[in-house]
Design an enzyme around this catalytic site. Structure first.
Site, PDB file in Angstrom:
ATOM      1  N   LYS A 148      70.581  92.476  15.666  1.00  0.00           N
ATOM      2  CA  LYS A 148      71.796  92.620  16.459  1.00  0.00           C
ATOM      3  C   LYS A 148      72.286  94.054  16.288  1.00  0.00           C
ATOM      4  O   LYS A 148      72.567  94.481  15.164  1.00  0.00           O
ATOM      5  CB  LYS A 148      72.879  91.647  15.994  1.00  0.00           C
ATOM      6  CG  LYS A 148      72.710  90.213  16.470  1.00  0.00           C
ATOM      7  CD  LYS A 148      73.945  89.394  16.114  1.00  0.00           C
ATOM      8  CE  LYS A 148      73.888  87.991  16.671  1.00  0.00           C
ATOM      9  NZ  LYS A 148      75.136  87.236  16.384  1.00  0.00           N
ATOM     10  N   ASP A 250      80.169  76.823  17.930  1.00  0.00           N
ATOM     11  CA  ASP A 250      79.451  77.037  19.183  1.00  0.00           C
ATOM     12  C   ASP A 250      78.060  76.412  19.134  1.00  0.00           C
ATOM     13  O   ASP A 250      77.056  77.054  19.463  1.00  0.00           O
ATOM     14  CB  ASP A 250      79.355  78.530  19.495  1.00  0.00           C
ATOM     15  CG  ASP A 250      79.095  78.808  20.978  1.00  0.00           C
ATOM     16  OD1 ASP A 250      79.322  77.903  21.797  1.00  0.00           O
ATOM     17  OD2 ASP A 250      78.666  79.925  21.310  1.00  0.00           O
TER      18      ASP A 250
END
Length: 424
Positions: A148, A250
């Site tokens: 990331k 999530d």
């Protein structure tokens, strides 16, 4: 992995972003607002974040662009304190700490491929409002990693609360992942943060496999056998998180990765929260509309673990039937269906599976089946037995301090039978 960008105009037309214009009452009615007739693509309804080019950011939290009652989120100071106390109390499962590097060297290899320190860029595999995800290969061990990549200046401009930025979310994600070590959780390997540059990297275990299912899943679903196997891994990983006072926030197919051996790993902790003791009461609305629990749609405080469990139910429904249980043509229509529509099935499931889905997708969070109940449910048990609780490093250390020699002998026997790591 990351959400799609939308303009400020589309956000402000929705009224209070976190509340979505819904009444804060328990009689389960929704207020009509200016966005009620606005049609959004299903891609939008499945996205977990939105942002605009000016840096006003929204990822499912109450009161960011417009004030709502109460606190909009768990404040970063409280989260930092909780994580610090957990570390002090020994709730760290990592035997090998996450590597922390404070130097960034950007270069190229002999073939002209971009490099960051020891890592050679292979290809981009994801993007979103926070940053991008790139596949890199290490020149040291030859392994591939999902990295990331963020620009700190960008994170600092994205406001997620009046006094907080997206950098807060990223640092909390790092802090949470530093604690974790579980076979069904994607592992954080290294954090690269050079104070002299604008670059920030999270080097993650790369899971070379497909998503659990693309979108709602393949036509007709994955089949009960595969869905059961995947669900067992999801439940095992999520029970581990909840036992460490972490709400994922999530759970959905896009955040569940399948390894080459067929096991599932939970990834993306960008909206995860930590809680103290047993108090998992939250105000932050989960990020992906179609996976949101009914109690979150009403603008009330809710229990994070129960909301995670609802999302597991939506995911199981997707895996089995290849479609979503509650999906409308507009954002408000989707939330209206989640809150008010009874659960229905495109085809009649087996009695055991139907019972499990009805328990997971029970609209009353107080009556919703718990993950512990899922772990021993007859459909989940099948021929494999209950989903075993993972005896992680920190729990083993605690158990060793308190247990008698015979207890330890029995535990080692059970761990060997369940193929649980005996590392201390």
């Amino acid at each position: 992995m990351f959400g799609k960008s939308f303009s400020v105009t589309s956000l402000t037309q929705m009224g209070c972003c976190g509340c979505f214009g819904f009444l804060r009452k328990r009689h389960r009615t929704l207020r009509s607002n200016r966005s009620s007739g606005t049609r959004y693509s299903h891609e939008f309804l499945l996205a977990d974040s939105m942002d605009d080019v000016d840096g006003i950011f929204y990822n499912g939290e109450a009161g960011i662009l417009h004030g709502c009652d109460g606190e909009s989120r768990l404040r970063s100071k409280a989260a930092d304190e909780i994580l610090f106390l957990q570390a002090q109390s020994g709730m760290l499962c990592r035997e090998v700490p996450v590597k922390e590097t404070q130097c960034v060297i950007r270069s190229e290899d002999e073939d002209g491929n971009k490099m960051v320190n020891e890592y050679v860029r292979v290809c981009k595999i994801g993007s979103g409002s926070y940053g991008k995800v790139v596949l890199y290969r290490s020149t040291v061990d030859g392994k591939q990693y999902a990295v990331k990549a963020f620009h700190k200046s960008h994170l600092l401009k994205l406001r997620v609360a009046p006094s907080e930025t997206a950098m807060t979310d990223v640092l909390r994600e790092v802090s949470i992942m530093k604690m974790l070590d579980h076979p069904n959780i994607v592992k954080l390997i290294e954090v690269i943060n050079d104070p002299n540059t604008d670059h920030f990297y999270m080097v993650l275990e790369y899971v070379e496999g497909k998503w659990v299912c693309e979108g709602a899943g393949p036509p007709g679903g994955l089949g009960e056998s595969t869905a059961r196997r995947y669900l067992r891994d999801i439940v095992a990983g999520l029970m581990y998180l909840h036992s460490h006072n972490i709400v994922h926030g999530d759970i959905k197919p896009d955040n569940l990765l399948v390894t080459s051996s067929g096991s599932v790993k939970i990834g993306d902790f960008s909206v995860s929260q930590v809680f103290e003791d047993d108090n998992d009461e939250l105000r932050r609305s989960p990020g992906t509309p179609v996976f949101t629990a009914p109690e979150c749609c009403l603008g009330l405080t809710y229990r994070g673990r129960a909301a995670d469990t609802w999302a597991v139910g939506v995911t199981l429904y997707c895996m089995v039937f290849g479609r979503y249980p509650f999906l409308g043509d507009t954002l408000q229509d989707t939330y209206d269906k989640i809150v008010n529509n009874p659960l229905s099935f495109p085809e009649e499931p087996t009695p055991q599976l139907k019972n499990l889905l009805e328990g997971l997708l029970c609209k009353d969070p107080e009556k919703r089946i718990s993950l512990g109940g899922v772990a021993i449910h007859s459909w989940v048990v099948g021929k494999d037995g209950p989903v075993p609780e993972y005896l992680c490093r920190c729990k083993r250390r605690s158990f060793q301090r308190e247990a008698s020699p015979q207890d330890l002998k029995d535990a080692n026997h059970v761990n060997g039978a369940n193929s649980i790591s005996s590392r201390i």
